[in-house]
Motif scaffolding. Structure first.
Motif, short mmCIF file in Angstrom:
data_model
loop_
_atom_site.label_atom_id
_atom_site.label_comp_id
_atom_site.label_asym_id
_atom_site.label_seq_id
_atom_site.Cartn_x
_atom_site.Cartn_y
_atom_site.Cartn_z
N THR A 133 0.75 -0.98 -0.08
CA THR A 133 -0.02 -0.09 0.07
C THR A 133 0.83 1.14 0.02
OG1 THR A 133 -1.71 -1.17 1.23
CG2 THR A 133 -1.89 1.31 1.29
N ASN A 134 1.08 1.77 -1.21
CA ASN A 134 1.97 3.08 -1.31
C ASN A 134 0.97 4.24 -0.99
OD1 ASN A 134 3.65 4.91 -1.85
ND2 ASN A 134 3.52 4.59 -4.25
N ASN A 135 1.24 5.04 0.24
CA ASN A 135 0.66 6.13 0.74
C ASN A 135 1.45 7.40 0.56
OD1 ASN A 135 -1.87 4.95 1.08
ND2 ASN A 135 -1.19 4.36 3.28
N ALA A 136 2.80 7.09 0.05
CA ALA A 136 3.47 8.41 -0.39
C ALA A 136 2.93 9.64 -0.83
CB ALA A 136 4.71 7.80 -1.35
N ALA A 137 3.20 10.64 -0.49
CA ALA A 137 2.62 12.01 -0.80
C ALA A 137 3.42 13.03 -0.61
CB ALA A 137 1.17 11.94 -0.25
N GLY B 105 5.89 20.69 8.80
CA GLY B 105 5.35 20.40 10.05
C GLY B 105 4.33 19.59 10.11
N THR B 106 3.85 18.67 9.21
CA THR B 106 2.71 17.78 9.32
C THR B 106 2.92 16.29 9.17
OG1 THR B 106 2.59 17.70 6.80
CG2 THR B 106 1.32 19.37 7.68
N LYS B 107 2.28 15.68 9.70
CA LYS B 107 2.73 14.08 9.65
C LYS B 107 2.69 13.56 8.26
CE LYS B 107 0.55 9.92 11.73
NZ LYS B 107 -0.45 9.51 12.85
N LYS B 108 3.69 12.72 8.42
CA LYS B 108 3.90 12.02 7.12
C LYS B 108 2.81 10.67 7.00
CE LYS B 108 7.36 14.60 6.73
NZ LYS B 108 7.49 15.24 7.96
N PRO B 109 2.36 10.56 5.59
CA PRO B 109 1.49 9.25 5.51
C PRO B 109 2.32 7.93 5.54
CG PRO B 109 2.19 10.18 3.50
CD PRO B 109 2.73 11.03 4.51
N GLU B 110 1.61 6.98 5.91
CA GLU B 110 1.99 5.71 6.31
C GLU B 110 1.82 4.71 5.30
OE1 GLU B 110 1.83 2.35 10.00
OE2 GLU B 110 1.33 4.04 10.32
#
Length: 407
Positions: A174-178, A183-188
């Motif tokens: 599952t590729n959630n790269a964005a 300062g925001t949370k990175k997708p997992e």
């Protein structure tokens, strides 16, 4: 034989003349004696006639001696066997020249009349003892034709020292790269795995033969070894392609492959088109095809495909062409159940063979009562495993399959 017959005929003629001269000489001698008794002497005429007959008799005797010597010389040289005219002629000449045959030629013998012509000292095949004339012996053994086995050559090779192959397969990503603002949370993202175990299976068979035949016919053992090893490889190829798996068996590629679902139907669709559509299907699964397996009949039909002008599409028949299509190698199979279907796949990257024990031949004489019977048990076996790591990399199905829904 013609010289002998000519001399024989001459001898008969000279003998007849000599007999006639001798008879004339006897009569003339009696007349001369009577004349001498009556007149006291012979007339000049009578004496001349007697001298002439004596000279002819002497010449005739000399001629007979010469002819007889010549005939004996011919007999010593083997020109004659047997007796008289029949010996001077071949069997065929005896048959044609026989008086009964002459009767047939003149029509004097009736159709139902038996014909018996003596042929002396005839030697027939039935009269020759067995073993006197040996049949011609061709060298070697004429073995049965074998199917060409190439499927293993498509699959990546490997070795193992274990009774099973344990491996881990990635089953998902599952590729959630964005793009992430500062300062925001990175997708997992997530990756899933599954463990796989492929057993090493044994393919084997045995053959029995007597010690005597293997000792007496050395080539037989090497032939048996070759045939038994071919038998293993034949079953191996069937298992790699169609093995049902379970109970320690090989799970083949075809049962695990994805069903052929063409994305679209091109105009004037052919088997060549279907193979290209299968390449597309595997490519969409991110597994590029590197080979095909086709039935020999289907491949022959593809090679014989012609344009509307009658020209061959695949190649020039006058040139040597390797079994390839769309730049990929083609392996032919003669399996009846595979006619009308095909297998396309990424053989080198999606499957691998692991050999635990290469094909080998072992000979033993102590199996059950083999020792007592002078028998030899020959065993041929191998141990191998097939791991199909990416079933979606293989596409199989019948030619002419309907277009997939939504295609």
């Amino acid at each position: 034989m013609s010289d002998y017959k000519e001399l024989n005929d001459t001898l008969k003629s000279v003998s007849a003349d000599l007999t006639r001269v001798s008879d004339d000489l006897s009569r003339k001698a009696e007349a001369a004696l009577a004349e001498a008794k009556n007149s006291g002497n012979l007339s000049t005429e009578t004496k001349a006639e007697v001298d002439k007959l004596i000279t002819a008799q002497t010449a005739g005797s000399a001629a007979i001696d010469k002819i007889t010597a010549r005939l004996e010389d011919l007999e010593k040289k083997g020109s004659r066997r047997g007796s008289s005219d029949e010996r001077a002629q071949s069997v065929g000449a005896q048959f044609i020249g026989h008086e009964r045959m002459q009767g047939i030629s003149s029509g004097s013998i009736q159709a139902n009349q038996n014909l018996s012509i003596p042929v002396r000292n005839a030697l027939l095949s039935a009269g020759v003892a067995e073993g006197v004339v040996e049949p011609q012996r061709l060298p070697g053994i004429d073995v049965m034709p074998k199917r060409r086995l190439f499927v293993r050559d498509l699959i990546a090779p490997g070795r193992t020292t274990s009774p099973a192959i344990f491996w881990v397969q990635q089953t998902g990503f599952t590729n959630n790269a964005a793009v992430v603002p500062e300062g925001t949370k990175k997708p997992e993202s997530s990756i899933t795995f599954a463990t796989k175990i492929t057993p090493v299976v044994t393919i084997a068979h045995i053959f029995k033969a007597s010690k005597q035949i293997l000792d007496d016919f050395a080539q037989l053992q090497s032939m048996v070894d070759a045939e038994m090893e071919y038998g293993l490889k034949y079953v191996e190829e069937q298992e790699f392609l169609f093995g049902a798996g379970g109970a320690g068996n090989i799970e083949g590629i075809v049962p695990q492959a994805s069903a052929f679902a063409p994305a679209f139907a091109p105009e004037r669709r052919s088997k060549i088109d279907d193979l290209r559509l299968a390449v597309l299907q595997a490519q969409l699964a991110r597994m590029p095809v590197d080979g095909f397996v086709l039935h020999s009949i289907d491949w022959a039909e593809i090679e014989l495909t012609k344009t509307v002008d009658g020209a061959y599409v695949m190649a020039n028949p006058a040139q040597i062409m390797g079994p390839t299509i769309w730049g990929k190698p083609v392996v032919e199979t003669e399996e009846p159940e595979f006619e009308g279907e095909f297998l396309a796949g990424a053989f080198r990257t999606a499957a691998q063979v692991f050999d635990r024990e290469d094909a080998n031949v072992v000979i033993a004489t102590t199996n059950t009562d083999d020792f007592e019977k002078n028998m030899i048990s020959i065993r041929c076996e191998e141990r191998t495993a097939l791991a199909v790591k990416r079933p979606e990399a293989f596409v199989t199905g019948p030619f002419g399959q309907a277009v997939a829904a939504g295609g």
